[in-house]
Motif scaffolding. Structure first.
Motif, PDB file in Angstrom:
ATOM      1  N   VAL A  63       0.863  -1.191   0.000  1.00  0.00           N
ATOM      2  CA  VAL A  63       0.000   0.000   0.000  1.00  0.00           C
ATOM      3  C   VAL A  63       0.894   1.233   0.000  1.00  0.00           C
ATOM      4  CG1 VAL A  63      -1.989  -1.039   1.169  1.00  0.00           C
ATOM      5  CG2 VAL A  63      -0.164  -0.044   2.544  1.00  0.00           C
ATOM      6  N   PHE A  64       0.328   2.353  -0.420  1.00  0.00           N
ATOM      7  CA  PHE A  64       1.125   3.584  -0.367  1.00  0.00           C
ATOM      8  C   PHE A  64       0.233   4.787  -0.172  1.00  0.00           C
ATOM      9  CE2 PHE A  64       0.148   3.073  -4.851  1.00  0.00           C
ATOM     10  CZ  PHE A  64      -0.076   4.358  -5.302  1.00  0.00           C
ATOM     11  N   GLU A  65       0.866   5.922   0.057  1.00  0.00           N
ATOM     12  CA  GLU A  65       0.150   7.188   0.225  1.00  0.00           C
ATOM     13  C   GLU A  65       0.852   8.267  -0.582  1.00  0.00           C
ATOM     14  OE1 GLU A  65      -2.445   8.735   1.343  1.00  0.00           O
ATOM     15  OE2 GLU A  65      -3.354   6.804   1.720  1.00  0.00           O
ATOM     16  N   GLY A  66       0.193   9.383  -0.752  1.00  0.00           N
ATOM     17  CA  GLY A  66       0.816  10.533  -1.392  1.00  0.00           C
ATOM     18  C   GLY A  66       0.354  11.781  -0.661  1.00  0.00           C
ATOM     19  N   LEU A  67       1.297  12.550  -0.143  1.00  0.00           N
ATOM     20  CA  LEU A  67       0.959  13.839   0.476  1.00  0.00           C
ATOM     21  C   LEU A  67       2.106  14.794   0.195  1.00  0.00           C
ATOM     22  CD1 LEU A  67       1.379  13.735   4.360  1.00  0.00           C
ATOM     23  CD2 LEU A  67       1.946  11.768   2.974  1.00  0.00           C
ATOM     24  N   LEU A 100       7.259  19.402  -1.692  1.00  0.00           N
ATOM     25  CA  LEU A 100       7.996  18.166  -1.444  1.00  0.00           C
ATOM     26  C   LEU A 100       6.973  17.038  -1.372  1.00  0.00           C
ATOM     27  CD1 LEU A 100      10.919  17.157  -0.804  1.00  0.00           C
ATOM     28  CD2 LEU A 100      10.247  17.183   1.604  1.00  0.00           C
ATOM     29  N   TYR A 101       6.968  16.184  -2.373  1.00  0.00           N
ATOM     30  CA  TYR A 101       6.007  15.072  -2.416  1.00  0.00           C
ATOM     31  C   TYR A 101       6.508  13.958  -1.492  1.00  0.00           C
ATOM     32  CZ  TYR A 101       2.819  11.563  -4.313  1.00  0.00           C
ATOM     33  OH  TYR A 101       1.848  10.606  -4.460  1.00  0.00           O
ATOM     34  N   ILE A 102       5.579  13.381  -0.750  1.00  0.00           N
ATOM     35  CA  ILE A 102       5.922  12.391   0.283  1.00  0.00           C
ATOM     36  C   ILE A 102       5.248  11.075  -0.092  1.00  0.00           C
ATOM     37  CG2 ILE A 102       5.686  11.850   2.756  1.00  0.00           C
ATOM     38  CD1 ILE A 102       5.306  15.041   3.026  1.00  0.00           C
ATOM     39  N   ARG A 103       6.002  10.011  -0.127  1.00  0.00           N
ATOM     40  CA  ARG A 103       5.448   8.717  -0.531  1.00  0.00           C
ATOM     41  C   ARG A 103       5.686   7.674   0.584  1.00  0.00           C
ATOM     42  NH1 ARG A 103       3.872   6.242  -5.325  1.00  0.00           N
ATOM     43  NH2 ARG A 103       2.555   8.060  -5.495  1.00  0.00           N
ATOM     44  N   PRO A 104       4.770   7.571   1.555  1.00  0.00           N
ATOM     45  CA  PRO A 104       4.841   6.469   2.521  1.00  0.00           C
ATOM     46  C   PRO A 104       4.398   5.185   1.820  1.00  0.00           C
ATOM     47  CG  PRO A 104       3.467   8.302   3.322  1.00  0.00           C
ATOM     48  CD  PRO A 104       3.675   8.490   1.863  1.00  0.00           C
ATOM     49  N   ALA A 155       4.614  20.410 -11.254  1.00  0.00           N
ATOM     50  CA  ALA A 155       3.275  19.943 -11.657  1.00  0.00           C
ATOM     51  C   ALA A 155       3.308  18.465 -12.051  1.00  0.00           C
ATOM     52  CB  ALA A 155       2.784  20.778 -12.828  1.00  0.00           C
ATOM     53  N   TYR A 156       2.217  17.745 -11.756  1.00  0.00           N
ATOM     54  CA  TYR A 156       2.119  16.327 -12.131  1.00  0.00           C
ATOM     55  C   TYR A 156       1.915  16.173 -13.638  1.00  0.00           C
ATOM     56  CZ  TYR A 156       0.613  11.475 -12.222  1.00  0.00           C
ATOM     57  OH  TYR A 156       0.518  10.146 -12.506  1.00  0.00           O
ATOM     58  N   TYR A 157       1.004  16.961 -14.176  1.00  0.00           N
ATOM     59  CA  TYR A 157       0.753  16.902 -15.620  1.00  0.00           C
ATOM     60  C   TYR A 157       1.645  17.915 -16.330  1.00  0.00           C
ATOM     61  CZ  TYR A 157      -3.508  14.337 -14.524  1.00  0.00           C
ATOM     62  OH  TYR A 157      -4.392  13.405 -14.073  1.00  0.00           O
ATOM     63  N   ALA A 204      -8.655   1.055  -2.225  1.00  0.00           N
ATOM     64  CA  ALA A 204      -7.364   1.011  -1.521  1.00  0.00           C
ATOM     65  C   ALA A 204      -6.280   1.637  -2.390  1.00  0.00           C
ATOM     66  CB  ALA A 204      -6.993  -0.435  -1.206  1.00  0.00           C
ATOM     67  N   LYS A 205      -5.325   2.303  -1.729  1.00  0.00           N
ATOM     68  CA  LYS A 205      -4.206   2.848  -2.498  1.00  0.00           C
ATOM     69  C   LYS A 205      -3.147   1.745  -2.551  1.00  0.00           C
ATOM     70  CE  LYS A 205      -2.469   7.470  -3.189  1.00  0.00           C
ATOM     71  NZ  LYS A 205      -3.001   7.564  -4.562  1.00  0.00           N
ATOM     72  N   THR A 206      -3.313   0.881  -3.523  1.00  0.00           N
ATOM     73  CA  THR A 206      -2.467  -0.313  -3.625  1.00  0.00           C
ATOM     74  C   THR A 206      -1.989  -0.457  -5.065  1.00  0.00           C
ATOM     75  OG1 THR A 206      -2.398  -2.679  -3.080  1.00  0.00           O
ATOM     76  CG2 THR A 206      -4.452  -1.872  -4.042  1.00  0.00           C
ATOM     77  N   ASN A 253      -4.136  -1.453  -8.374  1.00  0.00           N
ATOM     78  CA  ASN A 253      -5.095  -0.552  -9.031  1.00  0.00           C
ATOM     79  C   ASN A 253      -4.413   0.288 -10.108  1.00  0.00           C
ATOM     80  OD1 ASN A 253      -7.426  -1.284  -7.629  1.00  0.00           O
ATOM     81  ND2 ASN A 253      -6.846   0.000  -5.885  1.00  0.00           N
ATOM     82  N   TYR A 254      -3.150   0.626  -9.855  1.00  0.00           N
ATOM     83  CA  TYR A 254      -2.417   1.449 -10.815  1.00  0.00           C
ATOM     84  C   TYR A 254      -1.946   0.564 -11.974  1.00  0.00           C
ATOM     85  CZ  TYR A 254      -3.113   4.869  -7.268  1.00  0.00           C
ATOM     86  OH  TYR A 254      -3.727   5.712  -6.391  1.00  0.00           O
ATOM     87  N   ALA A 255      -1.568  -0.696 -11.646  1.00  0.00           N
ATOM     88  CA  ALA A 255      -1.189  -1.650 -12.711  1.00  0.00           C
ATOM     89  C   ALA A 255      -2.380  -1.866 -13.647  1.00  0.00           C
ATOM     90  CB  ALA A 255      -0.740  -2.969 -12.088  1.00  0.00           C
ATOM     91  N   GLY A 276      -8.063   7.691 -11.711  1.00  0.00           N
ATOM     92  CA  GLY A 276      -6.892   6.875 -11.375  1.00  0.00           C
ATOM     93  C   GLY A 276      -5.853   7.697 -10.648  1.00  0.00           C
ATOM     94  N   SER A 277      -5.457   8.830 -11.237  1.00  0.00           N
ATOM     95  CA  SER A 277      -4.539   9.727 -10.529  1.00  0.00           C
ATOM     96  C   SER A 277      -5.315  10.868  -9.870  1.00  0.00           C
ATOM     97  CB  SER A 277      -3.504  10.292 -11.495  1.00  0.00           C
ATOM     98  OG  SER A 277      -4.174  10.900 -12.572  1.00  0.00           O
ATOM     99  N   MET A 278      -6.635  10.875 -10.046  1.00  0.00           N
ATOM    100  CA  MET A 278      -7.440  11.923  -9.406  1.00  0.00           C
ATOM    101  C   MET A 278      -8.928  11.555  -9.393  1.00  0.00           C
ATOM    102  SD  MET A 278      -6.976  14.938 -12.265  1.00  0.00           S
ATOM    103  CE  MET A 278      -7.656  14.792 -13.905  1.00  0.00           C
ATOM    104  N   GLY A 296      -6.641  15.831  -6.783  1.00  0.00           N
ATOM    105  CA  GLY A 296      -5.729  14.821  -6.247  1.00  0.00           C
ATOM    106  C   GLY A 296      -4.543  15.501  -5.604  1.00  0.00           C
ATOM    107  N   THR A 297      -3.800  14.753  -4.800  1.00  0.00           N
ATOM    108  CA  THR A 297      -2.627  15.366  -4.158  1.00  0.00           C
ATOM    109  C   THR A 297      -1.615  15.771  -5.212  1.00  0.00           C
ATOM    110  OG1 THR A 297      -2.941  14.108  -2.154  1.00  0.00           O
ATOM    111  CG2 THR A 297      -0.733  14.944  -2.547  1.00  0.00           C
ATOM    112  N   ALA A 298      -1.278  14.832  -6.094  1.00  0.00           N
ATOM    113  CA  ALA A 298      -0.289  15.149  -7.121  1.00  0.00           C
ATOM    114  C   ALA A 298      -0.876  16.138  -8.132  1.00  0.00           C
ATOM    115  CB  ALA A 298       0.156  13.871  -7.823  1.00  0.00           C
ATOM    116  N   ALA A 299      -2.117  15.896  -8.550  1.00  0.00           N
ATOM    117  CA  ALA A 299      -2.727  16.700  -9.614  1.00  0.00           C
ATOM    118  C   ALA A 299      -3.300  18.032  -9.101  1.00  0.00           C
ATOM    119  CB  ALA A 299      -3.838  15.907 -10.285  1.00  0.00           C
TER     120      ALA A 299
HETATM  121  C1  COI Z   1      -1.270  11.224  -5.486  1.00  0.00           C
HETATM  122  O1  COI Z   1      -2.004  12.078  -5.958  1.00  0.00           O
HETATM  123  O2  COI Z   1      -0.552  11.453  -4.518  1.00  0.00           O
HETATM  124  C2  COI Z   1      -1.183   9.886  -6.048  1.00  0.00           C
HETATM  125  O3  COI Z   1      -0.779   8.988  -5.368  1.00  0.00           O
HETATM  126  C3  COI Z   1      -1.527   9.669  -7.459  1.00  0.00           C
HETATM  127  C4  COI Z   1      -0.367   9.144  -8.231  1.00  0.00           C
HETATM  128  C5  COI Z   1      -0.842   8.666  -9.531  1.00  0.00           C
HETATM  129  C6  COI Z   1       0.714  10.162  -8.421  1.00  0.00           C
END
Ligand code: COI
Length: 354
Positions: free
Chosen positions: A67-71, A133-137, A165-167, A193-195, A198-200, A232-234, A299-302
């Motif tokens: 699992v993972f997170e994005g903040l 600063l993007y954080i990926r737990p 920017a993500y995009y 779930a952020k697993t 789902n992204y695959a 998917g990303s948002m 979304g966090t990234a978007a």
């Molecule tokens: C996020 O927005 O933090 C995500 O995990 C989406 C990811 C596709 C970058």
């Protein structure tokens, strides 16, 4: 639990803040913690960023139990560093873990460790406009075993990446493809779930969309392929007849924290908001009758990402003449102003780091 800190011997040179993309550069340190059945979560440590030595039979590599997170951490005008809704991310991490049979982490301890890590890496928090600063737990199953069952050992790590920017489009309208041929998730599955799975599941259609000039795929429900789910990303919002509409959480949609922030702000501003099923036909009909004024993702990234064009089957619709709409603008400004400390935080979303 005692957090051990070992500083890196050598520090990397930092990238130019004004040229940051997304997710390519990583800081000098990372957080690591291990789990086994005897000790539970143990040995929390901050150490040099580096590769993880994994046996080729490691369960995560074969069965995707992770699992993972994005903040994000933001630098304010006064140079302070702050997080946006980090407690919600740790809560969601545990929620994702429950559906993936992964042992939960102590949310308060996780946040404490994250703040320590960011404090060490505070010079990596970029200050150019729209950077953070993007954080990926992340938690991965680490048993070296090829049988299909939940792992008995895990690694929890947090890595940090200065981002822009993500995009590639930045805060400009993106083109979105509504796929009829693929589904991302089904109700009763692991869609919320952020697993990694789902992204695959999104890659094949995503690549196809990219080849045809579309940035992302908008997923319909996995049963009838009728109702809009997410990108998917948002998550996704529609403005129809001045009402903001977003698909309700149904188990196969990610419960986005930016999604929740948009809904909360809409309620504060007395904007009409509905979380409900919305079919792709309703979106197309609203467009045809001139009632669809905006579509945007969250979304966090978007952050907030306006959608300028939607393709569904043979139909291509242009939304708001391909320009950023007023709602998207208003949410983008309000959310980023809170994140960068330029505006009052109406809901206690900000968590100072330093
Ligand atoms: C996020 O927005 O933090 C995500 O995990 C989406 C990811 C596709 C970058």
């Amino acid at each position: 639990m005692q957090l051990t800190i070992t500083k890196a011997d050598q520090l990397k040179s930092k990238p130019d803040d004004s040229k940051l993309g997304f997710g390519t550069t990583f800081t000098d340190h990372m957080f690591n913690m291990d789990y086994n059945l005897e000790k539970g979560w143990h040995n929390p440590r901050i150490e040099s960023y580096g590769s993880i030595d994994l046996d080729p039979s490691t369960m995560m590599l074969h069965y995707g139990q992770g699992v993972f997170e994005g903040l994000k951490a933001y630098k304010t005008g006064s140079g302070a560093v702050q997080l946006f809704r980090p407690k919600d991310n740790f809560k969601r991490l545990n929620r994702s873990s429950r559906s993936m049979c992964i042992p939960e982490v102590d949310e308060a301890f996780g946040l404490h460790a994250l703040k320590q890590l960011i404090t060490i890496e505070k010079d990596w928090v970029p200050s150019a406009p729209e950077t953070s600063l993007y954080i990926r737990p992340t938690i991965i199953a680490t048993d070296p075993f090829l049988g299909v069952r939940a792992s008995h050992t895990y690694r929890f790590f947090i890595i940090l990446s200065p981002v822009g920017a993500y995009y590639a489009e930045g805060f400009n309208p993106v083109k979105i493809w509504v796929t009829k041929d693929h589904v991302r998730a089904v109700r009763g599955g692991i869609g919320e779930a952020k697993t990694p799975g789902n992204y695959a599941a999104s890659l094949f259609a995503g690549e196809d969309a990219n080849k045809k000039g579309y940035a992302q795929v908008l997923w319909l429900d996995g049963v009838e392929q009728k109702y809009v789910e997410e990108v998917g990303s948002m998550n996704i919002f529609f403005v129809i007849n001045d009402e903001l509409i977003t698909p309700m959480l149904n188990g196969s949609i990610l419960p986005g924290i930016t999604r929740d922030s948009v809904i909360s702000l809409a309620k504060i501003w007395n904007v009409k908001i509905a979380e409900r099923q919305i079919s792709i036909d309703e979106v197309m009909d609203a467009n045809d009758s001139g009632k669809l004024s905006e579509i945007f993702g969250s979304g966090t990234a978007a952050v907030i990402s306006p959608v300028g064009e939607l393709k569904y089957g043979d139909r291509v619709i242009s939304i708001g003449d391909g320009k950023v709409g007023p709602m998207a603008n208003k949410f983008y400004k309000a959310i980023t102003d809170i994140q960068y400390g330029k505006a009052e935080d109406p809901k206690g979303w900000i968590e100072p780091v330093s």
